[in-house]
Design a protein around this motif. Structure first.
Motif, mmCIF file in Angstrom:
data_model
loop_
_atom_site.group_PDB
_atom_site.id
_atom_site.type_symbol
_atom_site.label_atom_id
_atom_site.label_comp_id
_atom_site.label_asym_id
_atom_site.label_seq_id
_atom_site.Cartn_x
_atom_site.Cartn_y
_atom_site.Cartn_z
ATOM 1 N N GLY A 1 0.782 -1.229 0.000
ATOM 2 C CA GLY A 1 0.000 0.000 0.000
ATOM 3 C C GLY A 1 0.809 1.271 0.000
ATOM 4 N N LYS A 2 1.973 1.286 -0.645
ATOM 5 C CA LYS A 2 2.798 2.488 -0.654
ATOM 6 C C LYS A 2 2.104 3.607 -1.424
ATOM 7 C CE LYS A 2 7.491 3.978 -0.906
ATOM 8 N NZ LYS A 2 8.853 3.572 -0.928
ATOM 9 N N ALA A 3 1.350 3.268 -2.446
ATOM 10 C CA ALA A 3 0.604 4.287 -3.193
ATOM 11 C C ALA A 3 -0.470 4.917 -2.315
ATOM 12 C CB ALA A 3 -0.025 3.668 -4.438
ATOM 13 N N ASP A 4 -1.077 4.120 -1.435
ATOM 14 C CA ASP A 4 -2.064 4.656 -0.514
ATOM 15 C C ASP A 4 -1.436 5.650 0.453
ATOM 16 O OD1 ASP A 4 -4.005 3.083 -1.688
ATOM 17 O OD2 ASP A 4 -3.804 1.468 -0.211
ATOM 18 N N LEU A 5 -0.218 5.347 0.907
ATOM 19 C CA LEU A 5 0.474 6.268 1.813
ATOM 20 C C LEU A 5 0.802 7.583 1.124
ATOM 21 C CD1 LEU A 5 2.897 3.846 3.684
ATOM 22 C CD2 LEU A 5 0.820 4.905 4.547
ATOM 23 N N ARG A 6 1.231 7.509 -0.139
ATOM 24 C CA ARG A 6 1.525 8.737 -0.885
ATOM 25 C C ARG A 6 0.260 9.563 -1.073
ATOM 26 N NH1 ARG A 6 5.213 6.075 -5.446
ATOM 27 N NH2 ARG A 6 7.096 5.825 -4.214
ATOM 28 N N GLU A 7 -0.848 8.894 -1.358
ATOM 29 C CA GLU A 7 -2.112 9.603 -1.555
ATOM 30 C C GLU A 7 -2.556 10.275 -0.262
ATOM 31 O OE1 GLU A 7 -6.667 8.343 -2.458
ATOM 32 O OE2 GLU A 7 -5.110 7.392 -3.673
ATOM 33 N N LYS A 8 -2.407 9.583 0.870
ATOM 34 C CA LYS A 8 -2.760 10.178 2.158
ATOM 35 C C LYS A 8 -1.857 11.362 2.470
ATOM 36 C CE LYS A 8 -4.709 6.073 4.305
ATOM 37 N NZ LYS A 8 -4.560 5.084 5.373
ATOM 38 N N ALA A 9 -0.572 11.254 2.126
ATOM 39 C CA ALA A 9 0.366 12.345 2.393
ATOM 40 C C ALA A 9 0.027 13.570 1.552
ATOM 41 C CB ALA A 9 1.795 11.895 2.116
ATOM 42 N N THR A 10 -0.323 13.370 0.288
ATOM 43 C CA THR A 10 -0.682 14.526 -0.541
ATOM 44 C C THR A 10 -1.995 15.135 -0.086
ATOM 45 O OG1 THR A 10 -1.703 13.079 -2.185
ATOM 46 C CG2 THR A 10 0.590 13.733 -2.566
ATOM 47 N N THR A 11 -2.939 14.306 0.357
ATOM 48 C CA THR A 11 -4.198 14.827 0.878
ATOM 49 C C THR A 11 -3.955 15.625 2.160
ATOM 50 O OG1 THR A 11 -5.364 12.937 -0.049
ATOM 51 C CG2 THR A 11 -6.509 14.188 1.625
ATOM 52 N N ALA A 12 -3.102 15.111 3.029
ATOM 53 C CA ALA A 12 -2.779 15.822 4.263
ATOM 54 C C ALA A 12 -2.051 17.125 3.961
ATOM 55 C CB ALA A 12 -1.938 14.945 5.172
ATOM 56 N N GLY A 13 -1.165 17.092 2.956
ATOM 57 C CA GLY A 13 -0.458 18.314 2.563
ATOM 58 C C GLY A 13 -1.407 19.375 2.036
ATOM 59 N N ARG A 14 -2.363 18.951 1.228
ATOM 60 C CA ARG A 14 -3.355 19.907 0.714
ATOM 61 C C ARG A 14 -4.222 20.446 1.843
ATOM 62 N NH1 ARG A 14 -5.014 15.941 -3.840
ATOM 63 N NH2 ARG A 14 -3.230 16.151 -5.222
ATOM 64 N N SER A 15 -4.573 19.593 2.773
ATOM 65 C CA SER A 15 -5.381 20.022 3.909
ATOM 66 C C SER A 15 -4.609 21.034 4.754
ATOM 67 C CB SER A 15 -5.760 18.805 4.747
ATOM 68 O OG SER A 15 -6.416 19.200 5.912
ATOM 69 N N TYR A 16 -3.317 20.793 4.947
ATOM 70 C CA TYR A 16 -2.498 21.715 5.730
ATOM 71 C C TYR A 16 -2.342 23.056 5.010
ATOM 72 C CZ TYR A 16 1.338 23.589 8.450
ATOM 73 O OH TYR A 16 2.113 24.395 9.227
ATOM 74 N N GLU A 17 -2.166 23.012 3.688
ATOM 75 C CA GLU A 17 -2.082 24.264 2.913
ATOM 76 C C GLU A 17 -3.389 25.036 2.992
ATOM 77 O OE1 GLU A 17 -0.945 23.072 -0.983
ATOM 78 O OE2 GLU A 17 1.105 22.560 -0.393
ATOM 79 N N ALA A 18 -4.517 24.327 2.940
ATOM 80 C CA ALA A 18 -5.812 24.995 3.055
ATOM 81 C C ALA A 18 -5.973 25.622 4.440
ATOM 82 C CB ALA A 18 -6.938 24.005 2.779
ATOM 83 N N LEU A 19 -5.512 24.926 5.474
ATOM 84 C CA LEU A 19 -5.563 25.476 6.827
ATOM 85 C C LEU A 19 -4.696 26.718 6.938
ATOM 86 C CD1 LEU A 19 -6.316 25.350 9.833
ATOM 87 C CD2 LEU A 19 -4.357 23.823 10.150
ATOM 88 N N GLN A 20 -3.505 26.683 6.356
ATOM 89 C CA GLN A 20 -2.631 27.860 6.380
ATOM 90 C C GLN A 20 -3.298 29.045 5.701
ATOM 91 O OE1 GLN A 20 0.990 26.550 4.483
ATOM 92 N NE2 GLN A 20 2.050 26.482 6.444
ATOM 93 N N LEU A 21 -3.883 28.818 4.539
ATOM 94 C CA LEU A 21 -4.553 29.894 3.815
ATOM 95 C C LEU A 21 -5.719 30.436 4.621
ATOM 96 C CD1 LEU A 21 -4.790 31.549 1.192
ATOM 97 C CD2 LEU A 21 -6.318 29.755 0.340
ATOM 98 N N TRP A 22 -6.504 29.554 5.232
ATOM 99 C CA TRP A 22 -7.628 29.991 6.044
ATOM 100 C C TRP A 22 -7.154 30.839 7.213
ATOM 101 C CZ3 TRP A 22 -9.298 29.406 11.070
ATOM 102 C CH2 TRP A 22 -10.620 29.746 11.328
ATOM 103 N N LEU A 23 -6.083 30.395 7.896
ATOM 104 C CA LEU A 23 -5.562 31.155 9.033
ATOM 105 C C LEU A 23 -5.090 32.543 8.610
ATOM 106 C CD1 LEU A 23 -3.592 28.403 10.976
ATOM 107 C CD2 LEU A 23 -5.686 29.527 11.697
ATOM 108 N N VAL A 24 -4.423 32.633 7.473
ATOM 109 C CA VAL A 24 -3.932 33.933 7.007
ATOM 110 C C VAL A 24 -5.099 34.847 6.647
ATOM 111 C CG1 VAL A 24 -2.700 35.057 5.112
ATOM 112 C CG2 VAL A 24 -1.671 33.125 6.283
#
Length: 183
Positions: A54-77
Motif C-alpha cells: 500500500g505504498k501508493a495509498d500512503l503517498r495519496e494520504k500524504a498529498t491529501t494531508a499536505g493539501r489540507s495543511y495548505e488549506a488550513l494555512q490559507l484559512w488562518l492567514v
C-alpha cells in the motif's frame, strides 16, 4: 506571636529527607513479530519498497494531508487579515487613525510571522529537524523599530502582532464545536 512562628517553622523533625530509589523496570517480553514482517528482517522489511504494501495509498494520504495543511494555512492567514482589518477599523473609530496604522503594521508583521511558522512546520519532517529562530528576529526587529521611530507606538504594534493568536483561538473553538457536535 509564638504560635504563628511555630506554625511557620521548618524543623528537621517535620521535614525529613528520604532517599529516593528508582524502581527497576519489568523485563521485556519476547513478542512475536507482526504478521506482515518476517522474523529476521525487523524494521528493515517495512522500509523496503517491494515489501511495503500500500505504498501508493500512503503517498495519496500524504498529498491529501499536505493539501489540507495548505488549506488550513490559507484559512488562518485570511481570517487573521480579516480580524486585523475589523479591529483596525474599530481602533480608528475609537482612538485615532495613527494608532490604527500602528496596529495594522503589527498585524501585517504577525501575518508574515504566521506564514513563516507555517512553512517551518511544513518542512519540519522533510528537510529540517527543528524550527529556527528567524521568526523571533522578525518580532524583535519590529519592537526595536517601534522604540526607535518616534511616530510608532509599541503597544498597538504588539497587540497587532498578537492578532494571529486570536485567529488560532477561533480555529480552536470551531474545531472543538465541530467535534462535540459530531460526538
Amino acid at each position: 506571636m509564638a504560635r504563628s512562628s511555630r506554625l511557620l517553622s521548618h524543623s528537621p523533625a517535620r521535614w525529613k529527607a528520604t532517599p529516593w530509589k528508582p524502581k527497576p523496570l519489568p523485563p521485556l517480553d519476547e513478542a512475536a513479530p507482526p504478521p506482515q514482517q518476517e522474523a529476521g528482517l525487523g524494521c528493515q522489511s517495512a522500509l523496503q519498497p517491494s515489501l511495503a504494501p500500500g505504498k501508493a495509498d500512503l503517498r495519496e494520504k500524504a498529498t491529501t494531508a499536505g493539501r489540507s495543511y495548505e488549506a488550513l494555512q490559507l484559512w488562518l492567514v485570511l481570517v487573521t487579515l480579516g480580524v486585523s482589518l475589523a479591529i483596525a477599523v474599530g481602533v480608528a473609530l475609537v482612538y485615532s487613525p495613527a494608532v490604527a496604522a500602528n496596529y495594522l503594521l503589527g498585524a501585517i508583521v504577525g501575518v508574515v510571522y504566521l506564514r513563516m511558522l507555517g512553512r517551518g512546520v511544513a518542512e519540519l519532517g522533510k528537510s529540517r529537524s527543528r524550527l529556527g529562530v528567524t521568526r523571533l528576529a522578525l518580532f524583535v526587529g519590529l519592537i526595536v523599530l517601534a522604540t526607535q521611530v518616534k511616530s510608532l507606538q509599541i503597544l498597538p504594534i504588539f497587540l497587532g502582532f498578537m492578532t494571529y493568536k486570536v485567529t488560532l483561538l477561533i480555529y480552536l473553538v470551531q474545531t472543538l464545536t465541530r467535534l462535540s457536535s459530531s460526538a
